[in-house]
Design a protein around this motif. Structure first.
Motif, PDB file in Angstrom:
ATOM      1  N   ILE A   1       0.972  -1.219  -0.032  1.00 22.63           N
ATOM      2  CA  ILE A   1       0.057   0.066  -0.075  1.00 22.63           C
ATOM      3  C   ILE A   1       0.931   1.273   0.040  1.00 22.63           C
ATOM      4  O   ILE A   1       1.855   1.444   1.003  1.00 22.63           O
ATOM      5  N   LEU A   2       0.731   2.241  -0.962  1.00 24.03           N
ATOM      6  CA  LEU A   2       1.458   3.222  -1.154  1.00 24.03           C
ATOM      7  C   LEU A   2       1.061   4.612   0.002  1.00 24.03           C
ATOM      8  O   LEU A   2      -0.218   4.568   0.100  1.00 24.03           O
ATOM      9  N   ASN A   3       2.011   5.156   0.386  1.00 22.72           N
ATOM     10  CA  ASN A   3       1.440   6.111   1.443  1.00 22.72           C
ATOM     11  C   ASN A   3       0.906   7.151   0.717  1.00 22.72           C
ATOM     12  O   ASN A   3      -0.132   8.127   1.260  1.00 22.72           O
ATOM     13  N   GLN A   4       1.146   7.559  -0.556  1.00 22.21           N
ATOM     14  CA  GLN A   4       0.743   8.753  -1.434  1.00 22.21           C
ATOM     15  C   GLN A   4       0.358   7.988  -2.570  1.00 22.21           C
ATOM     16  O   GLN A   4       1.627   7.907  -3.465  1.00 22.21           O
ATOM     17  N   PRO A   5      -0.673   7.777  -2.924  1.00 22.24           N
ATOM     18  CA  PRO A   5      -1.130   7.051  -4.091  1.00 22.24           C
ATOM     19  C   PRO A   5      -0.557   7.784  -5.430  1.00 22.24           C
ATOM     20  O   PRO A   5      -0.843   9.385  -5.543  1.00 22.24           O
ATOM     21  N   ASP A   6       0.084   7.396  -6.368  1.00 18.62           N
ATOM     22  CA  ASP A   6       0.350   7.859  -7.737  1.00 18.62           C
ATOM     23  C   ASP A   6       0.577   6.647  -8.618  1.00 18.62           C
ATOM     24  O   ASP A   6       1.145   5.862  -8.539  1.00 18.62           O
ATOM     25  N   PHE A   7      -0.059   6.974  -9.976  1.00 17.05           N
ATOM     26  CA  PHE A   7       0.011   6.025 -11.063  1.00 17.05           C
ATOM     27  C   PHE A   7       1.248   5.741 -11.470  1.00 17.05           C
ATOM     28  O   PHE A   7       1.753   4.763 -11.407  1.00 17.05           O
ATOM     29  N   THR A   8       2.181   6.825 -11.814  1.00 16.25           N
ATOM     30  CA  THR A   8       3.335   6.748 -12.026  1.00 16.25           C
ATOM     31  C   THR A   8       4.370   5.790 -11.060  1.00 16.25           C
ATOM     32  O   THR A   8       5.043   5.014 -11.341  1.00 16.25           O
ATOM     33  N   THR A   9       4.353   6.211  -9.794  1.00 15.32           N
ATOM     34  CA  THR A   9       5.039   5.616  -8.927  1.00 15.32           C
ATOM     35  C   THR A   9       4.679   4.184  -8.655  1.00 15.32           C
ATOM     36  O   THR A   9       5.472   3.292  -8.301  1.00 15.32           O
ATOM     37  N   ALA A  10       3.358   3.824  -8.608  1.00 14.72           N
ATOM     38  CA  ALA A  10       2.822   2.449  -8.516  1.00 14.72           C
ATOM     39  C   ALA A  10       3.416   1.697  -9.707  1.00 14.72           C
ATOM     40  O   ALA A  10       3.956   0.655  -9.400  1.00 14.72           O
TER      41      ALA A  10
ATOM     42  N   LYS B   1       5.879  -1.567  -9.350  1.00 18.22           N
ATOM     43  CA  LYS B   1       5.826  -2.800  -9.743  1.00 18.22           C
ATOM     44  C   LYS B   1       6.915  -3.381 -10.666  1.00 18.22           C
ATOM     45  O   LYS B   1       7.237  -4.452 -10.640  1.00 18.22           O
ATOM     46  N   ASN B   2       7.561  -2.520 -11.475  1.00 19.67           N
ATOM     47  CA  ASN B   2       8.739  -2.911 -12.512  1.00 19.67           C
ATOM     48  C   ASN B   2      10.031  -3.046 -11.598  1.00 19.67           C
ATOM     49  O   ASN B   2      10.622  -4.294 -11.791  1.00 19.67           O
ATOM     50  N   ALA B   3       9.988  -2.402 -10.377  1.00 22.48           N
ATOM     51  CA  ALA B   3      10.974  -2.726  -9.420  1.00 22.48           C
ATOM     52  C   ALA B   3      11.040  -4.116  -8.636  1.00 22.48           C
ATOM     53  O   ALA B   3      11.993  -4.924  -8.724  1.00 22.48           O
ATOM     54  N   ILE B   4       9.824  -4.386  -8.360  1.00 26.77           N
ATOM     55  CA  ILE B   4       9.473  -5.850  -7.564  1.00 26.77           C
ATOM     56  C   ILE B   4       9.789  -6.873  -8.740  1.00 26.77           C
ATOM     57  O   ILE B   4      10.409  -7.820  -8.352  1.00 26.77           O
ATOM     58  N   ASN B   5       9.298  -6.877  -9.880  1.00 26.00           N
ATOM     59  CA  ASN B   5       9.393  -7.728 -10.900  1.00 26.00           C
ATOM     60  C   ASN B   5      10.654  -8.108 -11.296  1.00 26.00           C
ATOM     61  O   ASN B   5      11.316  -9.030 -11.547  1.00 26.00           O
ATOM     62  N   LYS B   6      11.538  -6.833 -11.171  1.00 21.24           N
ATOM     63  CA  LYS B   6      12.966  -6.845 -11.610  1.00 21.24           C
ATOM     64  C   LYS B   6      13.792  -7.765 -10.296  1.00 21.24           C
ATOM     65  O   LYS B   6      14.811  -8.366 -10.629  1.00 21.24           O
ATOM     66  N   THR B   7      13.225  -7.566  -9.102  1.00 23.89           N
ATOM     67  CA  THR B   7      13.867  -8.246  -7.894  1.00 23.89           C
ATOM     68  C   THR B   7      13.511  -9.759  -7.705  1.00 23.89           C
ATOM     69  O   THR B   7      14.181 -10.638  -7.615  1.00 23.89           O
ATOM     70  N   LEU B   8      12.186  -9.813  -7.944  1.00 23.49           N
ATOM     71  CA  LEU B   8      11.848 -11.334  -7.757  1.00 23.49           C
ATOM     72  C   LEU B   8      11.367 -11.966  -8.785  1.00 23.49           C
ATOM     73  O   LEU B   8      11.543 -13.272  -8.804  1.00 23.49           O
ATOM     74  N   GLY B   9      11.392 -11.548 -10.140  1.00 19.14           N
ATOM     75  CA  GLY B   9      11.051 -12.139 -11.294  1.00 19.14           C
ATOM     76  C   GLY B   9       9.998 -11.756 -12.058  1.00 19.14           C
ATOM     77  O   GLY B   9       9.031 -11.016 -11.405  1.00 19.14           O
TER      78      GLY B   9
ATOM     79  N   THR C   1      11.655  -8.848   2.875  1.00 23.41           N
ATOM     80  CA  THR C   1      12.682  -7.920   3.010  1.00 23.41           C
ATOM     81  C   THR C   1      13.400  -7.307   1.625  1.00 23.41           C
ATOM     82  O   THR C   1      13.659  -6.326   1.402  1.00 23.41           O
ATOM     83  N   ARG C   2      13.343  -8.463   0.537  1.00 22.38           N
ATOM     84  CA  ARG C   2      13.796  -8.032  -0.688  1.00 22.38           C
ATOM     85  C   ARG C   2      12.682  -7.083  -1.407  1.00 22.38           C
ATOM     86  O   ARG C   2      13.199  -6.147  -2.046  1.00 22.38           O
ATOM     87  N   ILE C   3      11.473  -7.310  -0.974  1.00 19.65           N
ATOM     88  CA  ILE C   3      10.536  -6.389  -1.408  1.00 19.65           C
ATOM     89  C   ILE C   3      10.853  -5.099  -1.035  1.00 19.65           C
ATOM     90  O   ILE C   3      10.872  -4.022  -1.872  1.00 19.65           O
ATOM     91  N   GLU C   4      10.621  -4.761   0.344  1.00 16.21           N
ATOM     92  CA  GLU C   4      10.789  -3.355   0.780  1.00 16.21           C
ATOM     93  C   GLU C   4      12.132  -2.836   0.537  1.00 16.21           C
ATOM     94  O   GLU C   4      12.324  -1.474   0.816  1.00 16.21           O
ATOM     95  N   ASN C   5      13.260  -3.560   0.309  1.00 17.10           N
ATOM     96  CA  ASN C   5      14.490  -2.789  -0.183  1.00 17.10           C
ATOM     97  C   ASN C   5      14.655  -2.691  -1.570  1.00 17.10           C
ATOM     98  O   ASN C   5      15.864  -2.305  -1.870  1.00 17.10           O
ATOM     99  N   SER C   6      13.487  -2.981  -2.331  1.00 18.02           N
ATOM    100  CA  SER C   6      13.759  -2.366  -3.755  1.00 18.02           C
ATOM    101  C   SER C   6      14.008  -1.057  -3.915  1.00 18.02           C
ATOM    102  O   SER C   6      13.327   0.015  -3.253  1.00 18.02           O
ATOM    103  N   VAL C   7      14.756  -0.534  -4.759  1.00 22.43           N
ATOM    104  CA  VAL C   7      15.094   0.884  -5.041  1.00 22.43           C
ATOM    105  C   VAL C   7      14.009   1.497  -6.123  1.00 22.43           C
ATOM    106  O   VAL C   7      14.270   0.851  -7.323  1.00 22.43           O
ATOM    107  N   ILE C   8      13.398   2.532  -5.582  1.00 17.46           N
ATOM    108  CA  ILE C   8      12.391   3.300  -6.380  1.00 17.46           C
ATOM    109  C   ILE C   8      12.824   4.820  -6.407  1.00 17.46           C
ATOM    110  O   ILE C   8      13.184   5.256  -5.539  1.00 17.46           O
ATOM    111  N   GLU C   9      12.545   5.261  -7.712  1.00 13.42           N
ATOM    112  CA  GLU C   9      12.549   6.524  -7.975  1.00 13.42           C
ATOM    113  C   GLU C   9      11.323   7.006  -8.055  1.00 13.42           C
ATOM    114  O   GLU C   9      10.617   7.152  -9.175  1.00 13.42           O
ATOM    115  N   PRO C  10      10.631   7.692  -6.976  1.00  8.74           N
ATOM    116  CA  PRO C  10       9.376   7.987  -6.838  1.00  8.74           C
ATOM    117  C   PRO C  10       9.063   9.137  -7.694  1.00  8.74           C
ATOM    118  O   PRO C  10       9.937  10.350  -8.000  1.00  8.74           O
TER     119      PRO C  10
END
Length: 374
Positions: A195-204, A208-216, A244-253
């Motif tokens: 759940i995002l603290n501040q909803p935003d389509f671009t950030t969401a 998604k892309n960062a998690i898919n890059k981390t997990l597959g 831990t792998r999910i929450e440490n994914s690096v995002i540029e909001p």
């Protein structure tokens, strides 16, 4: 003196804005932008008695306090009617606390204590054992201990000396958790929701892309601007390591260009990505000065002046209007808030006028940012 303070204030504002354009969006971890659904605090509340007050507790007008004292004494085999009790050393209080996620039995949490009756101060009081319940009516913690009050109140002969709020206090680590909460991190559909603290389509989408890059590929799906659904691990990872792998994914909001204006303090804060279209600002002031001089009209001094002759005060009022010439400010397309502030400073515009001008530029459609007025 005031002119010096104003000059210093504007210098600080210009310094802040001058650096704003070179600041770029930084990459942060996902845990700074979102949370796992189900991981949250729960509110607890309760009712209790604070004893040991030095005559600053509730008066006889607080019937609930007297009844509570009688009920407490009855638990120790002392039967008294509430009308037979007269004490100013006890105060009825409400208790509030936050039960953190993953709390276990035996953990200690802070308790806030607030007076309910007409007590003057809780300084020196001790809270008697009191249960803390959740909204479902179940007891999750019990509170007891010395109340710490960050203030005082003393009065004598109608004179009162008070600091802060002496009828509100806190008991650090004053409640013991008796029952923990079960937190379900994986939903019935076998997914973990972020759940995002501040909803935003671009950030969401970036999350998604960062998690898919981390997990597959295909592990994460953006449900909407404030929620990303992630497939739970199928035994290959421990759930904690997986999260831990999910929450440490690096995002540029991504962020919305915003200008925040506080009218009470005259503060204007804007990001470096706020731009202004072609705009012309004309600024001028009208100064009206009304002054009145009082003249004394004296009668001619004669031996017998006659009836109705006396000294008269005659007002002499003058009105001066001074209108300064409107000084225009022109900004080209793509100008930043820093450019606007610099231009307005050159024509000696006050902070209040800057706020008004920003509102008018927004109304004119030349300010490409969300204007937040506090």
């Amino acid at each position: 003196m005031m002119r010096g303070i104003s000059r210093l204030y504007w210098s600080l504002v210009l310094i802040c804005f001058a650096f704003a354009p070179i600041v770029e969006a930084s990459s942060v971890r996902l845990k700074e932008l979102a949370r796992i659904e189900g991981v949250r605090e729960n509110s607890l509340f309760g009712y209790g008695l604070v004893v040991g007050l030095a005559g600053t507790g509730d008066t006889h007008r607080s019937k609930a306090t007297l009844q509570s004292i009688a009920n407490t004494l009855q638990q120790f085999g002392i039967s008294l009617d509430s009308d037979e009790i007269a004490s100013r050393n006890v105060a009825a209080v409400t208790l509030t606390a936050k039960l953190p996620p993953f709390a276990n039995s035996g953990d200690m949490i802070d308790v806030n204590v607030s007076s309910m009756g007409d007590a003057r101060s809780l300084v020196g009081g001790t809270l008697l054992l009191a249960p803390l319940k959740a909204v479902n009516g179940k007891i999750y913690a019990v509170a007891q201990g010395q109340v710490s009050v960050g203030g005082f109140s003393y009065d004598l002969n109608g004179n009162v000396v008070q600091k802060n709020h002496p009828t509100v206090g806190v008991i650090p680590s004053g409640a013991s958790v008796e029952r923990g909460l079960s937190t379900d991190l994986v939903g019935a559909d076998g997914h973990i929701n972020v759940i995002l603290n501040q909803p935003d389509f671009t950030t969401a989408s970036r999350i998604k892309n960062a998690i898919n890059k981390t997990l597959g590929p295909g592990k994460a799906r953006a449900v909407h601007a404030g929620k990303i659904s992630v497939v739970a691990p199928a035994g290959e990872y421990d759930l904690v390591d997986y999260l831990t792998r999910i929450e440490n994914s690096v995002i540029e909001p991504d962020r919305i260009a915003t200008v925040v204006v506080n009218e009470r303090t005259g503060t204007v804060v804007a990001g470096g990505d706020v731009t202004i279209d072609n705009v012309t600002i004309s600024h001028g002031n009208i100064k009206v000065v009304i002054s009145t001089d009082y003249q004394v009209s004296q009668p001619v001094f004669v031996r017998e002046p006659g009836r109705g002759v006396s000294t008269v005060v005659v007002p002499d009022t003058s009105i001066d209007i001074e209108e300064s010439v409107a000084e225009p400010v022109r900004l080209s397309s793509g100008a930043s808030i820093a450019d606007l502030v610099t231009a307005l400073r050159q024509i000696k515009t006050s902070t209040r006028d800057v706020i008004t001008i920003l509102q008018l530029i927004k109304t004119a459609g030349a300010l490409h940012a969300q204007l937040v007025i506090q």
